[in-house]
Scaffold this motif. Sequence first.
Motif, mmCIF file in Angstrom:
data_model
loop_
_atom_site.group_PDB
_atom_site.id
_atom_site.type_symbol
_atom_site.label_atom_id
_atom_site.label_comp_id
_atom_site.label_asym_id
_atom_site.label_seq_id
_atom_site.Cartn_x
_atom_site.Cartn_y
_atom_site.Cartn_z
ATOM 1 N N ASN A 22 0.827 -1.202 0.000
ATOM 2 C CA ASN A 22 0.000 0.000 0.000
ATOM 3 C C ASN A 22 0.862 1.254 0.000
ATOM 4 O OD1 ASN A 22 -2.405 -1.412 -0.013
ATOM 5 N ND2 ASN A 22 -2.593 -1.444 2.217
ATOM 6 N N ARG A 23 1.939 1.222 0.805
ATOM 7 C CA ARG A 23 2.822 2.394 0.850
ATOM 8 C C ARG A 23 3.564 2.573 -0.469
ATOM 9 N NH1 ARG A 23 3.709 0.509 6.248
ATOM 10 N NH2 ARG A 23 5.555 -0.634 5.574
ATOM 11 N N ILE A 24 3.976 1.463 -1.110
ATOM 12 C CA ILE A 24 4.655 1.555 -2.405
ATOM 13 C C ILE A 24 3.709 2.144 -3.458
ATOM 14 C CG2 ILE A 24 5.629 0.203 -4.304
ATOM 15 C CD1 ILE A 24 6.716 -1.739 -2.164
ATOM 16 N N PHE A 25 2.464 1.652 -3.469
ATOM 17 C CA PHE A 25 1.493 2.166 -4.431
ATOM 18 C C PHE A 25 1.227 3.648 -4.192
ATOM 19 C CE2 PHE A 25 -2.988 3.002 -5.593
ATOM 20 C CZ PHE A 25 -2.893 2.772 -6.955
ATOM 21 N N LEU A 26 1.090 4.037 -2.911
ATOM 22 C CA LEU A 26 0.881 5.453 -2.595
ATOM 23 C C LEU A 26 2.067 6.290 -3.063
ATOM 24 C CD1 LEU A 26 -0.807 7.657 -1.193
ATOM 25 C CD2 LEU A 26 0.356 7.068 0.945
ATOM 26 N N GLY A 27 3.300 5.776 -2.880
ATOM 27 C CA GLY A 27 4.478 6.505 -3.329
ATOM 28 C C GLY A 27 4.529 6.653 -4.841
ATOM 29 N N ILE A 28 4.095 5.604 -5.571
ATOM 30 C CA ILE A 28 4.115 5.664 -7.031
ATOM 31 C C ILE A 28 3.139 6.714 -7.546
ATOM 32 C CG2 ILE A 28 3.548 4.388 -9.140
ATOM 33 C CD1 ILE A 28 4.651 1.885 -7.764
ATOM 34 N N ILE A 29 1.909 6.698 -7.036
ATOM 35 C CA ILE A 29 0.919 7.663 -7.538
ATOM 36 C C ILE A 29 1.281 9.090 -7.094
ATOM 37 C CG2 ILE A 29 -0.921 5.959 -7.675
ATOM 38 C CD1 ILE A 29 -2.038 6.975 -5.072
ATOM 39 N N PHE A 30 1.917 9.232 -5.917
ATOM 40 C CA PHE A 30 2.362 10.558 -5.498
ATOM 41 C C PHE A 30 3.479 11.058 -6.405
ATOM 42 C CE2 PHE A 30 5.240 13.257 -3.000
ATOM 43 C CZ PHE A 30 4.373 14.275 -2.660
ATOM 44 N N ALA A 31 4.430 10.171 -6.750
ATOM 45 C CA ALA A 31 5.522 10.555 -7.647
ATOM 46 C C ALA A 31 4.984 10.925 -9.032
ATOM 47 C CB ALA A 31 6.537 9.425 -7.746
ATOM 48 N N ALA A 32 3.985 10.163 -9.516
ATOM 49 C CA ALA A 32 3.401 10.478 -10.818
ATOM 50 C C ALA A 32 2.723 11.847 -10.794
ATOM 51 C CB ALA A 32 2.390 9.400 -11.207
ATOM 52 N N SER A 33 2.021 12.141 -9.701
ATOM 53 C CA SER A 33 1.368 13.451 -9.589
ATOM 54 C C SER A 33 2.395 14.572 -9.522
ATOM 55 C CB SER A 33 0.472 13.483 -8.346
ATOM 56 O OG SER A 33 -0.519 12.475 -8.402
ATOM 57 N N MET A 34 3.434 14.381 -8.745
ATOM 58 C CA MET A 34 4.446 15.422 -8.584
ATOM 59 C C MET A 34 5.255 15.617 -9.854
ATOM 60 S SD MET A 34 3.946 16.771 -5.766
ATOM 61 C CE MET A 34 5.352 17.866 -5.890
ATOM 62 N N PHE A 35 5.410 14.556 -10.661
ATOM 63 C CA PHE A 35 6.136 14.700 -11.921
ATOM 64 C C PHE A 35 5.448 15.720 -12.818
ATOM 65 C CE2 PHE A 35 6.790 13.492 -16.375
ATOM 66 C CZ PHE A 35 8.168 13.534 -16.445
ATOM 67 N N GLY A 36 4.130 15.605 -12.937
ATOM 68 C CA GLY A 36 3.395 16.581 -13.739
ATOM 69 C C GLY A 36 3.504 17.981 -13.175
#
Length: 299
Positions: A22-36
Amino acid sequence: MSSETDHDLFADVDLGWEHRKNRIFLGIIFAASMFGVVMLALLLFDVATDLYVGLTEYNINLVDFLTRDGSRREELSGFRGAIVASIMLMVLVTFLAFFVGVGSAIYLEEYAPDNRITRLIEANLANLAGVPSIVYGLLGLAAFVNGVGMGPILLAGAIALGLLVMPIIIVSAQEALRAVPDGVRNGSLATGATQWQTIRNVVLPAAMPGIMTGTILALARAIGETAPLIMVGAIFINRMPRGPFDRFSAMPTQIYNWANEPSQHFIHLAATGIVVLLSFLFVMNLIAIYIRHRYETEI
């Protein structure tokens, strides 16, 4: 008995690994959002830097920039003609797309039977909303510029942009009409009102804020489109258009032309034009947010 069954179900589950996933998935979607967000911030920083250099080192005067027409001479070039052309485009696009789009949405939601043909039309409308804009430019070039013989005039560009945003307006208008509770319709019909009276006096006023919000956001997309206008021939015109049958150069195409010039002065003029265009987009989005907020507050 139930607690023992639940214990048996989760006896072989590694809860620690589940929490890590769950924490890995949260980190991935947060990184994707911050990339934009980071990419957008870098682009805005680059534009702001070019604007600052243009104002300080190249002596670009904002008043002259906004009150002069385009020119091949960098020190005399301005953005007035492009601004006026874009405003005229938006007015024409509104007349061409709004009434047809809202009328189509009313028919599909209030009158059309729920059958396979209607569902096919709605699916195609959703697909058309995602078609690349250059396809509409090619359609405008083939059907109106060359086919009808209009030539590269402002009306041809407005038709291409109108076709681009019409599916978006239809879909957003349908969503706004669906958001009106059925009890409102039934209450109006129960008082003896006809279906058209119900739509005109009850449903449309309730759905209009959502329709207006979708329309403004669609126009905000249209005002920044470059590919359809390039395809219909809006390349470079150094004068302000006087009517829908004049040749024109809108804000996106003017910026595109400046960005292709080898002179650094034109590059900084393009950055100044980008800031003006972003200001228009910002204001249009603010209007849409205000209408939506006021509508939600009233509800």
